[in-house]
Write an enzyme that holds these catalytic residues in place. Structure first.
Site, PDB file in Angstrom:
ATOM      1  N   ASP A  15     -21.523 -65.803   9.620  1.00 18.05           N
ATOM      2  CA  ASP A  15     -21.691 -65.269   8.269  1.00 18.05           C
ATOM      3  C   ASP A  15     -20.708 -66.016   7.364  1.00 18.05           C
ATOM      4  O   ASP A  15     -19.877 -66.807   7.815  1.00 18.05           O
ATOM      5  CB  ASP A  15     -21.476 -63.745   8.226  1.00 18.05           C
ATOM      6  CG  ASP A  15     -22.156 -63.115   6.994  1.00 18.05           C
ATOM      7  OD1 ASP A  15     -22.470 -63.860   6.039  1.00 18.05           O
ATOM      8  OD2 ASP A  15     -22.344 -61.896   6.967  1.00 18.05           O
TER       9      ASP A  15
HETATM   10  C1  NOJ Z   1     -22.750 -62.527   3.419  1.00 22.22           C
HETATM   11  C2  NOJ Z   1     -23.723 -61.520   3.949  1.00 22.22           C
HETATM   12  O1  NOJ Z   1     -23.093 -60.668   4.878  1.00 22.22           O
HETATM   13  C3  NOJ Z   1     -24.937 -62.140   4.612  1.00 22.22           C
HETATM   14  O2  NOJ Z   1     -25.855 -61.125   4.924  1.00 22.22           O
HETATM   15  C4  NOJ Z   1     -25.535 -63.200   3.734  1.00 22.22           C
HETATM   16  O3  NOJ Z   1     -26.686 -63.729   4.349  1.00 22.22           O
HETATM   17  C5  NOJ Z   1     -24.508 -64.270   3.473  1.00 22.22           C
HETATM   18  N1  NOJ Z   1     -23.382 -63.680   2.787  1.00 22.22           N
HETATM   19  C6  NOJ Z   1     -25.061 -65.435   2.673  1.00 22.22           C
HETATM   20  O4  NOJ Z   1     -25.306 -65.054   1.380  1.00 22.22           O
END
Ligand code: NOJ
Length: 767
Positions: A303
Site C-alpha cells: 500500500d
Molecule cells: C491508500 C489506500 O489504503 C489504498 O486502498 C489505495 O489503493 C492507495 N492508497 C492508492 O491510492
C-alpha cells in the site's frame, strides 16, 4: 535448457532463502511458516525478456510512482518530478498510479516505450472503487443488493470507463471483512460476513477483468488489503490488528481466496500489523498462504508508502532492512516508498536478497503486463475516440441505476407510509436533498464533483405527487476535497422554521438526513456513529408538526439510529448511491421498484455494542429465556440489549413473504440438500433474499451460532410461491481449525432458513 537453469537457480535460492528466513523467525517469532515459497515460471516471452534485463531494470519493474505532477505541462526542472522523468527513461519504473486520461497516459507511456533501453510498457493503476466517472453505489451499499450479477455488471462498467481513460489496473475490490462501524472504510467493502464477502469479491474481480483481459474494456483487479485491515483495534484506521488463527482463516482470508480463485491478477498489502508482524513483511500470509497454498501467480503491491512504514512500526531498523523484509516476505512492487529503488541493488550485490526472489517478482509483474496485451500494444488504452464514446455512456447510467435501486434497504414501514400515493403532497426536507456531491460517496477520485442526480431532481420525474422542499440544516462544513475532515453543521438552526412550515403542510415528509459522503472512507474513523450535526434535532422538531415522516437515511456505514427507529414510522436506508442516486431513490419511494435490499452489516443500538455481528460464538453464558432477568452473571450489557437494532440479512419489502417448513436430506457426496417453500403473501410483486445459515453444534474449535452458507434472491408475483433448494457440500459444512487446516467434522448441524439472520426456521441433521 532455460527451464533447467531456472529450476536450479530457484531451488538454490529457495534453500538459501529458507535458511535465512528461519534465522529471521528465530529473531522475530511469526505465525509458524511452511516451506512453500511459491516461485513461478514465466511464459517464454517473459523469460526471454527477463534474461535481457539488468538488475537495475528488474528493480525498476518493482517500483511504482505516483504521477503527482502535470504530465501534459512542461517537465518539472527540479524536485521529485524531474527525477521521476529520468527514472522513467532509465527503465527504473514499472508502474504509475493516478495518471488518467488517454492523452496523459499516452505521453508517459511514450517516454518509457520510446526512450528506455528495453521499452517495457508501464501498467497504470488507479483507485476505481465504485466507478470511474459514472458511479455505482458505494461498495457496502451494493453488497446490500445481494445481487451478484448486478454487482459484477457495475464493476464491468467501472472497468470499461477506466480502461477507456488509459487505466489498466484498478486498486479494487476491497474485500476486508469488518464488524466495526467506527472504521470509515467499511463503506468500501462487502460487509461483515465472509461467505457473502467471498461471493461479492469474486463477482467484482470477474466484473473488472471480464473473460478476456486483452479486451480494451477490461482491466486487472487488485484485491486489497491483504490482510486483516478491517480488524483494526477500536475501528481506528491503520491501527494494530491482533487476531486468532481461527479469525484469520475463517473470517479474514476467505474473500481473498475467493478473489484469487476468480483470477484476480494482483493483491495489495494492508497497512496494519497482524499479531506483531506488519502485513508487508508477513511471510506466512504472503508466501506460505497466498503464493504457496493458493498458488497465486500474480503480483503483490504494497500500500502507499507502507514499506516505508516498517521502521515506524518498529519492525525494521532502517529503510534498507525494510526493503529486505518486504521483498523476502513476498511483496513484489513498492508503491511510493522508493525503498526497493534505493536498496535492492545493494541487498542483492551483498548476497542478502537472492536474485531469484527479484526474478520471481519481476516475472509476476511482466506476466500481468503480457496478459493485458501491453507488449503487443502499449497504447491500447489510449484511444481518445473510445474515451469519448465509453465514458458516461448512457448504458452505464442504466446499469448503475439498476444496482442502486437494488441496494436500498427498507428498515421500517409502519402504517405503510411507503410507497407514496398518487395525489399526495410530500415535503422533501434535509441538507442532502438538493446536494449533487455527497450522494456520490467516498473514494471516487476519477469522478466529477456534483455529478449525481440529486434526490430533488429524481423526484421531479413523478408528476403525480406534489413535491415541497426545505433544506432544514445547511451543510456548512462540506469539505473542499476528499482529504479533509467533514462535519455537518452543529450550530445554525435558521433553516428550521421553513422546514417546519413545509412539513406541517404535507401529507408525508421525506426527511433526507445522515452522513455526508466524505464522512466515511479512508482515515474517517468515528467514535460517535449517530446522525451527525443538527439533523437529529431537526427530525425531532419535524415529528412534532407531522408524524408521517419517512427517514431517507444517507450513510457510508451502519449508524446508531436507535432514536429514529423509536419515533419515525418509516426508515429507508439509501447509503450513498452514486451518479443515479436521486433516480434510484425516486424509483423506490414511488413504488416503481419494490425494495429488496438486505443489510450486509448489522446496525447497532449504540456505539458501545460495536463490534457487533450476527455470526457470534455462543459463549459459556449465553442469554437463556428462563434466566432471572435481574441476575447479572451472563454475557450481556446492563444498559442495552445485546442484539443488533437491525441485524445482518434484514430488510423489508412493500410485500410480505411466508416461509414453509424446511425439508432436509443427505446426498451421496456427503453433503445435504435443504428445501423450503416461499410465498408472496402481499399485494405487490417483490423479491426476497432467501438465506440459509448453519450451525455446527459441536466441533474441535467452537463454531458460531449462525454462519451464512447459501442464499437465493427470488422474485414472486402476489400469491406466487417457489420451492427454493440449497445444495450444501462438505465444503460448506467445513471450517478452518486452529492450525489453519480446512476440516469437516461429522456430527449434528442446525440448518436455518429465513429472510433475515434473526428470523429463521430451524431443522437439524446428523452428518
Ligand atoms: C491508500 C489506500 O489504503 C489504498 O486502498 C489505495 O489503493 C492507495 N492508497 C492508492 O491510492
Amino acid at each position: 535448457m532455460k527451464l533447467q537453469s531456472f529450476t536450479l537457480v530457484a531451488i538454490a535460492a529457495v534453500f538459501l532463502f529458507s535458511c535465512s528466513r528461519q534465522t529471521k523467525i528465530a529473531e522475530k517469532p511469526a505465525i509458524p511458516s511452511g516451506q512453500n515459497h511459491g516461485m513461478i515460471k514465466g511464459s517464454p516471452f517473459v523469460e526471454d525478456l527477463l534474461s535481457k534485463m539488468t538488475l537495475d531494470e528488474k528493480i525498476g519493474q518493482m517500483n511504482q510512482y505516483n504521477g503527482f505532477w502535470d504530465v501534459t505541462g512542461p517537465a518539472p526542472a527540479a524536485g521529485g518530478g524531474a527525477e521521476k522523468y529520468d527514472n522513467l527513461r532509465a527503465g527504473k519504473v514499472g508502474s504509475m498510479l493516478n495518471i488518467t486520461g488517454t492523452e496523459r497516459v499516452r505521453k508517459i507511456q511514450e517516454i518509457v516505450v520510446k526512450e528506455s533501453r528495453l521499452g517495457i510498457p508501464l501498467i497504470f493503476g488507479h483507485d476505481v472503487i465504485h466507478g470511474f466517472k459514472t458511479l455505482a453505489p458505494i461498495p457496502l451499499a451494493e453488497a446490500a443488493s445481494w445481487d451478484l450479477e448486478a454487482i459484477k455488471k457495475s464493476s464491468s462498467v467501472a472497468a470499461a470507463e477506466a480502461a477507456a481513460s488509459g487505466i489498466n489496473w484498478t486498486f479494487a475490490p476491497m474485500v476486508d471483512i469488518s464488524r466495526d462501524a467506527r472504521w470509515g472504510r467499511v463503506m468500501e467493502g462487502g460487509g461483515e460476513d465472509p461467505y457473502l464477502g467471498s461471493l461479492i469479491a469474486a463477482a467484482r474481480v470477474k466484473g473488472f477483468q471480464g473473460d478476456d483481459l486483452k479486451s480494451p474494456l477490461t482491466i486487472a483487479s487488485c484485491t486489497k488489503h491483504y490482510a486483516g485491515y478491517g480488524f483494526a483495534e477500536g475501528g481506528r484506521d491503520y491501527n494494530t490488528v491482533d487476531i486468532s488463527n481461527s479469525t484469520l482463516h475463517n473470517v479474514i482470508l476467505p474473500p481473498f481466496k475467493a478473489a484469487v480463485m476468480a483470477g484476480t491478477k494482483t493483491l495489495m498489502n494492508s497497512f496494519n500489523e497482524i499479531n506483531g508482524i506488519p502485513a508487508n513483511a508477513h511471510t506466512y500470509i504472503l508466501r506460505d498462504v497466498l503464493k504457496g497454498d493458493w498458488n497465486f501467480k500474480g503480483y503483490v503491491v504494497s500500500d502507499w508508502g507502507s514499506i516505508g512504514e516498517l521502521p515506524i512500526h518498529g519492525y525494521a531498523e532502517n529503510s534498507k532492512q525494510a526493503a529486505e523484509q518486504a521483498v523476502k516476505a513476498g511483496c513484489d512492487m513498492d508503491m511510493e516508498s522508493y525503498y526497493y529503488l534505493n536498496h535492492l541493488k545493494e541487498l542483492v550485490n551483498e548476497g542478502n536478497v537472492p536474485m531469484a526472489l527479484i526474478d520471481d517478482a519481476v516475472r509476476r509483474i511482466l506476466m500481468v503486463k503480457e496478459e493485458l496485451g501491453l507488449f503487443e500494444d502499449p497504447y491500447k488504452y489510449c484511444d481518445a475516440n473510445r474515451e469519448k464514446e465509453v465514458v458516461y455512456n448512457p448504458a452505464h447510467k442504466a446499469a448503475v441505476r439498476d444496482v442502486a435501486k437494488k441496494s436500498i434497504v427498507l428498515l421500517k414501514n409502519e402504517s405503510a407510509l411507503l410507497p407514496l400515493k398518487s395525489g399526495q403532497k410530500v415535503a422533501v426536507i434535509g441538507p442532502h436533498v438538493k446536494d449533487k456531491n455527497s450522494p456520490l460517496g467516498s473514494w471516487r477520485i476519477g469522478s466529477d464533483d456534483n455529478s449525481a442526480v440529486s434526490l430533488w431532481e429524481g423526484l421531479q420525474a413523478h408528476k403525480n405527487i406534489e413535491w415541497l422542499y426545505a433544506e432544514g440544516v445547511k451543510l456548512t462544513t462540506a469539505p473542499a476535497s476528499f482529504t479533509e475532515e467533514v462535519s455537518i453543521n452543529e450550530t445554525d438552526t435558521t433553516g428550521f422554521a421553513e422546514a417546519l412550515r413545509v412539513a406541517a403542510m404535507a401529507d408525508v415528509v421525506l426527511l433526507n438526513i445522515g452522513e455526508h459522503g466524505f464522512m466515511s472512507g479512508e482515515g474517517r474513523s468515528r467514535t460517535n456513529i449517530d446522525i451527525p450535526g443538527l439533523q437529529d434535532e431537526l427530525m425531532e422538531a419535524i415529528l412534532k408538526v407531522n408524524k408521517n415522516v419517512v427517514l431517507v437515511l444517507q450513510a457510508g456505514r451502519p449508524l446508531d439510529i436507535s432514536k429514529a427507529s423509536e419515533t419515525v414510522p418509516s426508515i429507508l436506508l439509501v447509503w450513498q448511491l452514486g451518479s443515479e442516486s436521486g433516480n434510484a431513490i425516486a424509483d423506490v419511494v414511488t413504488g416503481q421498484y419494490n425494495p429488496s435490499g438486505k443489510l450486509p452489516m448489522s446496525f447497532p443500538r449504540n456505539v458501545g455494542q460495536v463490534p457487533i455481528y450476527y455470526s457470534v460464538k455462543n459463549t459459556g453464558r449465553p442469554l437463556k429465556n428462563d434466566f432471572n432477568p435481574k441476575m447479572v452473571f451472563w454475557s450481556h450489557y446492563g444498559d442495552s440489549e445485546k442484539t443488533a437494532l437491525y441485524p445482518f440479512g434484514y430488510g423489508l419489502s412493500y410485500t410480505t413473504f411466508k416461509y414453509g417448513n424446511i425439508a432436509l436430506s443427505k446426498n451421496l457426496e456427503g453433503g445435504l440438500s435443504a428445501t423450503i417453500n416461499v410465498t408472496n403473501t402481499g399485494k405487490m410483486a417483490g423479491e426476497e433474499v432467501v438465506q440459509l445459515y448453519i450451525r455446527d453444534k459441536v466441533a474441535s474449535s467452537t463454531r458460531p451460532i449462525k454462519e451464512l452458507k447459501g442464499f437465493e434472491k427470488v422474485k414472486l408475483e402476489p400469491g406466487g410461491s417457489k420451492m427454493v433448494t440449497f445444495l450444501l457440500t462438505k465444503k460448506e459444512l467445513s471450517f478452518y481449525n486452529d492450525k489453519g487446516e480446512e476440516v469437516f467434522e461429522p456430527g449434528e448441524f442446525d440448518i436455518m432458513i429465513g429472510g433475515s439472520s434473526d428470523d429463521v426456521q430451524t431443522a437439524s441433521i446428523n452428518m
